[in-house]
Write a protein that holds these residues in place. Structure first.
Motif, PDB file in Angstrom:
ATOM      1  N   GLU A 106      46.802  46.756  25.294  1.00  0.00           N
ATOM      2  CA  GLU A 106      46.755  45.904  26.503  1.00  0.00           C
ATOM      3  C   GLU A 106      46.655  46.708  27.790  1.00  0.00           C
ATOM      4  O   GLU A 106      45.895  46.367  28.692  1.00  0.00           O
ATOM      5  CB  GLU A 106      47.976  44.982  26.546  1.00  0.00           C
ATOM      6  N   CYS A 115      39.132  46.869  32.263  1.00  0.00           N
ATOM      7  CA  CYS A 115      38.674  45.714  33.052  1.00  0.00           C
ATOM      8  C   CYS A 115      38.589  46.062  34.538  1.00  0.00           C
ATOM      9  O   CYS A 115      37.662  45.636  35.238  1.00  0.00           O
ATOM     10  CB  CYS A 115      39.607  44.524  32.840  1.00  0.00           C
ATOM     11  N   GLU A 122      35.214  45.772  36.818  1.00  0.00           N
ATOM     12  CA  GLU A 122      35.173  44.985  38.066  1.00  0.00           C
ATOM     13  C   GLU A 122      34.640  45.803  39.238  1.00  0.00           C
ATOM     14  O   GLU A 122      34.003  45.260  40.134  1.00  0.00           O
ATOM     15  CB  GLU A 122      36.568  44.443  38.381  1.00  0.00           C
ATOM     16  N   LYS A 133      41.507  38.399  25.294  1.00  0.00           N
ATOM     17  CA  LYS A 133      41.699  37.413  26.366  1.00  0.00           C
ATOM     18  C   LYS A 133      41.717  38.090  27.726  1.00  0.00           C
ATOM     19  O   LYS A 133      41.228  37.538  28.710  1.00  0.00           O
ATOM     20  CB  LYS A 133      43.012  36.658  26.135  1.00  0.00           C
ATOM     21  N   ARG A 134      42.277  39.310  27.785  1.00  0.00           N
ATOM     22  CA  ARG A 134      42.350  40.038  29.060  1.00  0.00           C
ATOM     23  C   ARG A 134      40.945  40.360  29.570  1.00  0.00           C
ATOM     24  O   ARG A 134      40.654  40.209  30.746  1.00  0.00           O
ATOM     25  CB  ARG A 134      43.156  41.328  28.849  1.00  0.00           C
ATOM     26  N   THR A 135      40.054  40.762  28.672  1.00  0.00           N
ATOM     27  CA  THR A 135      38.671  41.055  29.076  1.00  0.00           C
ATOM     28  C   THR A 135      37.955  39.766  29.468  1.00  0.00           C
ATOM     29  O   THR A 135      37.203  39.742  30.441  1.00  0.00           O
ATOM     30  CB  THR A 135      37.907  41.763  27.940  1.00  0.00           C
ATOM     31  N   MET A 136      38.205  38.688  28.728  1.00  0.00           N
ATOM     32  CA  MET A 136      37.573  37.402  29.055  1.00  0.00           C
ATOM     33  C   MET A 136      37.989  36.910  30.434  1.00  0.00           C
ATOM     34  O   MET A 136      37.226  36.218  31.108  1.00  0.00           O
ATOM     35  CB  MET A 136      37.960  36.346  28.013  1.00  0.00           C
ATOM     36  N   SER A 137      39.188  37.300  30.876  1.00  0.00           N
ATOM     37  CA  SER A 137      39.706  36.794  32.153  1.00  0.00           C
ATOM     38  C   SER A 137      38.911  37.291  33.356  1.00  0.00           C
ATOM     39  O   SER A 137      38.990  36.708  34.438  1.00  0.00           O
ATOM     40  CB  SER A 137      41.184  37.173  32.314  1.00  0.00           C
ATOM     41  N   ILE A 138      38.125  38.376  33.192  1.00  0.00           N
ATOM     42  CA  ILE A 138      37.350  38.879  34.346  1.00  0.00           C
ATOM     43  C   ILE A 138      35.934  38.305  34.370  1.00  0.00           C
ATOM     44  O   ILE A 138      35.151  38.616  35.258  1.00  0.00           O
ATOM     45  CB  ILE A 138      37.291  40.424  34.361  1.00  0.00           C
ATOM     46  N   PHE A 157      33.032  29.907  35.369  1.00  0.00           N
ATOM     47  CA  PHE A 157      34.241  29.945  36.182  1.00  0.00           C
ATOM     48  C   PHE A 157      33.872  30.104  37.643  1.00  0.00           C
ATOM     49  O   PHE A 157      32.892  30.759  37.978  1.00  0.00           O
ATOM     50  CB  PHE A 157      35.143  31.105  35.766  1.00  0.00           C
ATOM     51  N   SER A 160      35.555  31.306  41.431  1.00  0.00           N
ATOM     52  CA  SER A 160      36.709  31.978  42.027  1.00  0.00           C
ATOM     53  C   SER A 160      37.366  31.050  43.037  1.00  0.00           C
ATOM     54  O   SER A 160      36.790  30.074  43.496  1.00  0.00           O
ATOM     55  CB  SER A 160      36.259  33.266  42.723  1.00  0.00           C
TER      56      SER A 160
END
Length: 201
Positions: free
Chosen positions: A135, A142, A146, A161-166, A188, A190
């Motif tokens: 993690e 990530c 970014e 899930k952490r990678t999907m969040s960006i 998504f 912002s």
């Protein structure tokens, strides 16, 4: 006499052809030398820049440590291999083959982004790059992705899930009914974009 004249004409023709070929060969050799000179200069310049960015990206992804790139043969840089030495924080310098799976992934990602920083590409596809990462390392991965979003578009295949969040958009396959696969896409927005949209409305 007739045969001699015929043979002399043939000899003159072949001699001219030979001279033309030798002149063309000399010209090609000169062009090759010029191209090699230019390639060597550009490669050396790019290699130096990538090396500097690699050291920086390695420290960023590992939260410290040191890494470097070396040419195996300085005399012929166009044919030389490249050696990667990496020292994650708290470890001795070691060859890439001696690193753990996650460390190899982060080192490869550091090199990839170092090249991107030197010569940006309009898009990049990363397939399960984060699979071997924990993690904390996925978080650093990530953060680096970014940083590059302003110059490149990334297509990342992942289960994290952490990678999907960006992501700005997600595409996947789900099976809500047994045996029936359905494609799903989600876009998504912002918070700033939502605020602007509501302000405009």
């Amino acid at each position: 006499i007739h045969d001699e004249e015929s043979l002399q004409d043939r000899l003159d023709f072949l001699t001219k052809q030979k001279d033309d070929l030798e002149a063309a060969m000399r010209k090609l050799e000169e062009i090759i030398r010029k191209i090699n000179r230019t390639c060597r200069d550009r490669f050396q310049e790019t290699f130096t820049e990538v090396r500097s960015h690699f050291q920086e990206m390695f420290r960023m992804l590992f939260g410290g440590g040191k890494a470097d790139l070396f040419l195996e043969d300085d005399r012929d840089i166009l044919e030389s291999g490249v050696e990667i030495i990496a020292r994650p924080p708290g470890k001795e310098p070691r060859a890439l083959s001696l690193l753990s799976g996650g460390e190899k992934v982060l080192t490869a990602v550091a090199l990839l982004f170092a090249i991107f920083k030197t010569k940006p590409s309009p898009f990049c596809i990363l397939d399960e790059v984060d699979a071997a990462l924990d993690e904390a390392n996925i978080g650093r991965f990530c953060s680096v992705v970014e940083e590059f979003l302003d110059r490149s578009q990334f297509i990342i295949i992942t289960h994290s899930k952490r990678t999907m969040s960006i992501a700005d958009q997600m595409y996947g396959v789900t099976m809500q009914e047994p045996g029936v696969s359905t494609r799903v896409s989600v876009k998504f927005e912002s918070k700033e974009a939502e605020g602007e949209a509501s302000a405009v409305a």
